[in-house]
Scaffold this motif. Structure first.
Motif, PDB file in Angstrom:
ATOM      1  N   GLU A  63      42.057  99.849  41.584  1.00 22.74           N
ATOM      2  CA  GLU A  63      43.391  99.708  40.828  1.00 22.74           C
ATOM      3  C   GLU A  63      43.682  98.569  39.911  1.00 22.74           C
ATOM      4  O   GLU A  63      44.693  98.204  39.568  1.00 22.74           O
ATOM      5  N   GLU A  64      43.341  97.674  40.872  1.00 21.35           N
ATOM      6  CA  GLU A  64      43.595  95.684  39.936  1.00 21.35           C
ATOM      7  C   GLU A  64      42.586  94.708  39.814  1.00 21.35           C
ATOM      8  O   GLU A  64      41.838  94.808  41.440  1.00 21.35           O
ATOM      9  N   ARG A  65      42.714  93.759  39.353  1.00 21.84           N
ATOM     10  CA  ARG A  65      41.380  92.349  39.966  1.00 21.84           C
ATOM     11  C   ARG A  65      42.188  91.537  39.346  1.00 21.84           C
ATOM     12  O   ARG A  65      42.214  91.575  38.223  1.00 21.84           O
ATOM     13  N   LEU A  66      42.330  90.483  40.258  1.00 20.72           N
ATOM     14  CA  LEU A  66      42.515  89.148  39.619  1.00 20.72           C
ATOM     15  C   LEU A  66      41.670  87.960  39.599  1.00 20.72           C
ATOM     16  O   LEU A  66      40.668  87.935  40.957  1.00 20.72           O
ATOM     17  N   SER A  67      41.523  87.315  39.150  1.00 17.08           N
ATOM     18  CA  SER A  67      40.189  85.908  39.341  1.00 17.08           C
ATOM     19  C   SER A  67      40.643  84.709  38.828  1.00 17.08           C
ATOM     20  O   SER A  67      41.803  85.232  37.845  1.00 17.08           O
ATOM     21  N   ALA A  68      40.551  83.677  39.473  1.00 11.74           N
ATOM     22  CA  ALA A  68      41.097  82.598  39.203  1.00 11.74           C
ATOM     23  C   ALA A  68      40.223  81.122  39.383  1.00 11.74           C
ATOM     24  O   ALA A  68      39.663  81.486  40.166  1.00 11.74           O
ATOM     25  N   SER A  69      40.400  80.389  38.624  1.00 11.86           N
ATOM     26  CA  SER A  69      39.909  79.312  38.778  1.00 11.86           C
ATOM     27  C   SER A  69      40.603  77.945  38.649  1.00 11.86           C
ATOM     28  O   SER A  69      41.572  77.671  37.613  1.00 11.86           O
ATOM     29  N   SER A  70      40.798  76.683  39.637  1.00 17.54           N
ATOM     30  CA  SER A  70      41.313  76.016  39.413  1.00 17.54           C
ATOM     31  C   SER A  70      40.856  74.613  38.127  1.00 17.54           C
ATOM     32  O   SER A  70      39.614  75.159  37.823  1.00 17.54           O
ATOM     33  N   ASP A  71      41.637  73.788  37.618  1.00 18.02           N
ATOM     34  CA  ASP A  71      41.068  72.441  36.179  1.00 18.02           C
ATOM     35  C   ASP A  71      39.854  72.545  36.591  1.00 18.02           C
ATOM     36  O   ASP A  71      38.740  72.262  35.848  1.00 18.02           O
ATOM     37  N   ASP A  72      39.495  72.247  37.803  1.00 20.40           N
ATOM     38  CA  ASP A  72      38.368  71.314  38.284  1.00 20.40           C
ATOM     39  C   ASP A  72      37.390  72.340  38.597  1.00 20.40           C
ATOM     40  O   ASP A  72      36.205  71.284  38.535  1.00 20.40           O
ATOM     41  N   GLY A  73      37.345  73.246  39.199  1.00 21.44           N
ATOM     42  CA  GLY A  73      36.381  74.150  39.016  1.00 21.44           C
ATOM     43  C   GLY A  73      36.072  74.292  41.015  1.00 21.44           C
ATOM     44  O   GLY A  73      35.158  75.035  41.327  1.00 21.44           O
ATOM     45  N   ASP A  74      36.498  73.404  41.213  1.00 25.93           N
ATOM     46  CA  ASP A  74      36.426  73.452  42.770  1.00 25.93           C
ATOM     47  C   ASP A  74      37.032  74.249  43.507  1.00 25.93           C
ATOM     48  O   ASP A  74      36.555  74.543  44.385  1.00 25.93           O
ATOM     49  N   ASP A  75      38.552  74.903  42.778  1.00 27.86           N
ATOM     50  CA  ASP A  75      38.834  76.446  43.753  1.00 27.86           C
ATOM     51  C   ASP A  75      38.381  77.544  42.831  1.00 27.86           C
ATOM     52  O   ASP A  75      39.202  77.777  41.887  1.00 27.86           O
ATOM     53  N   GLY A  76      38.744  77.909  44.033  1.00 29.71           N
ATOM     54  CA  GLY A  76      38.599  79.353  42.916  1.00 29.71           C
ATOM     55  C   GLY A  76      38.973  81.283  44.123  1.00 29.71           C
ATOM     56  O   GLY A  76      38.800  81.141  45.150  1.00 29.71           O
ATOM     57  N   LEU A  77      39.307  82.464  43.525  1.00 33.11           N
ATOM     58  CA  LEU A  77      39.672  83.405  44.343  1.00 33.11           C
ATOM     59  C   LEU A  77      40.156  84.054  43.272  1.00 33.11           C
ATOM     60  O   LEU A  77      39.698  84.684  42.177  1.00 33.11           O
ATOM     61  N   TYR A  78      39.025  85.277  44.019  1.00 30.92           N
ATOM     62  CA  TYR A  78      38.472  86.569  43.093  1.00 30.92           C
ATOM     63  C   TYR A  78      39.705  88.153  44.477  1.00 30.92           C
ATOM     64  O   TYR A  78      39.164  88.039  45.544  1.00 30.92           O
ATOM     65  N   ILE A  79      40.230  88.931  44.236  1.00 31.95           N
ATOM     66  CA  ILE A  79      40.712  90.219  44.337  1.00 31.95           C
ATOM     67  C   ILE A  79      40.699  91.148  44.065  1.00 31.95           C
ATOM     68  O   ILE A  79      41.066  91.134  42.806  1.00 31.95           O
ATOM     69  N   VAL A  80      40.360  91.665  44.520  1.00 34.23           N
ATOM     70  CA  VAL A  80      40.771  93.231  44.659  1.00 34.23           C
ATOM     71  C   VAL A  80      40.985  94.545  44.802  1.00 34.23           C
ATOM     72  O   VAL A  80      40.879  94.065  46.113  1.00 34.23           O
ATOM     73  N   LYS A  81      42.196  95.082  44.791  1.00 37.15           N
ATOM     74  CA  LYS A  81      42.652  96.428  45.228  1.00 37.15           C
ATOM     75  C   LYS A  81      41.927  97.584  44.553  1.00 37.15           C
ATOM     76  O   LYS A  81      41.950  97.930  43.113  1.00 37.15           O
ATOM     77  N   TYR A  82      41.411  98.548  45.323  1.00 41.35           N
ATOM     78  CA  TYR A  82      40.240  99.275  45.605  1.00 41.35           C
ATOM     79  C   TYR A  82      41.662 100.591  45.759  1.00 41.35           C
ATOM     80  O   TYR A  82      42.650 100.616  46.521  1.00 41.35           O
ATOM     81  N   ALA A  83      41.268 101.928  45.174  1.00 38.78           N
ATOM     82  CA  ALA A  83      42.113 103.292  45.217  1.00 38.78           C
ATOM     83  C   ALA A  83      42.150 103.372  46.346  1.00 38.78           C
ATOM     84  O   ALA A  83      43.302 104.354  47.149  1.00 38.78           O
TER      85      ALA A  83
END
Length: 171
Positions: A63-83
């Motif tokens: 249903e939704e997807r988010l991906s994020a990474s910090s400027d330096d690439g040290d931190d990140g997050l991937y979230i998916v909301k399923y049906a």
């Protein structure tokens, strides 16, 4: 007396079960589960963020997807909301298995190169020894990086990311 002991043991078992089942919720950080809010919070914290709820950009069952990474690439997050929760559970199990397998593969590689150094050190020149020692160090560093990441699931939502990014998603 026997009835009191039995009752106390049953109460202790119930309490220990409650602690075990709640420990996942206690020790696994949870990101902001409203993905639009999480995207805004992460952008405010200077992450590069990609968010979509457009079904043309998503796989079936998402249903939704988010991906994020910090400027330096040290931190990140991937979230998916399923049906549905079943799809989320399967995706969680699959991601956890991939992570566990990657960690095991790194551990086996370390053992392999340590064995080479131990068994064949006399046959290796100093450059080859340095090469294997550097390779082992790089693999150990890669394995340590996995400790910075958390995988979790809540309802229909699955996430994988660093503890800092998870906290930053909350604003």
């Amino acid at each position: 007396m026997k009835k009191i002991v039995t009752t106390l043991l049953a109460a202790a078992m119930l309490l220990s079960c409650a602690v075990v089942f709640s420990s996942c919720a206690i020790f696994t950080p949870k990101p902001e589960l409203d993905l639009e809010d999480a995207a805004d919070n992460l952008e405010d914290a200077d992450y590069y963020v990609s968010y979509t709820d457009d079904e043309d950009d998503l796989s079936v069952g998402m249903e939704e997807r988010l991906s994020a990474s910090s400027d330096d690439g040290d931190d990140g997050l991937y979230i998916v909301k399923y049906a549905d929760a079943k799809s989320a559970s399967i995706a969680y199990d699959e991601a956890k298995m991939e992570i566990d397998n990657a960690k095991e593969e790194i551990k086996l590689s370390i053992k392999k190169y340590e064995n080479i150094l131990k068994k064949y050190e006399d046959d290796l020149d100093s450059d080859e020894i340095d090469y294997y020692e550097d390779l082992i160090k790089d693999l150990e560093d890669e394995l340590e990086e996995y400790d910075e990441y958390v995988i979790g699931k809540s309802g229909k939502t699955v996430w994988y990311g660093t503890k800092d990014a998870i906290e930053d998603s909350k604003g």
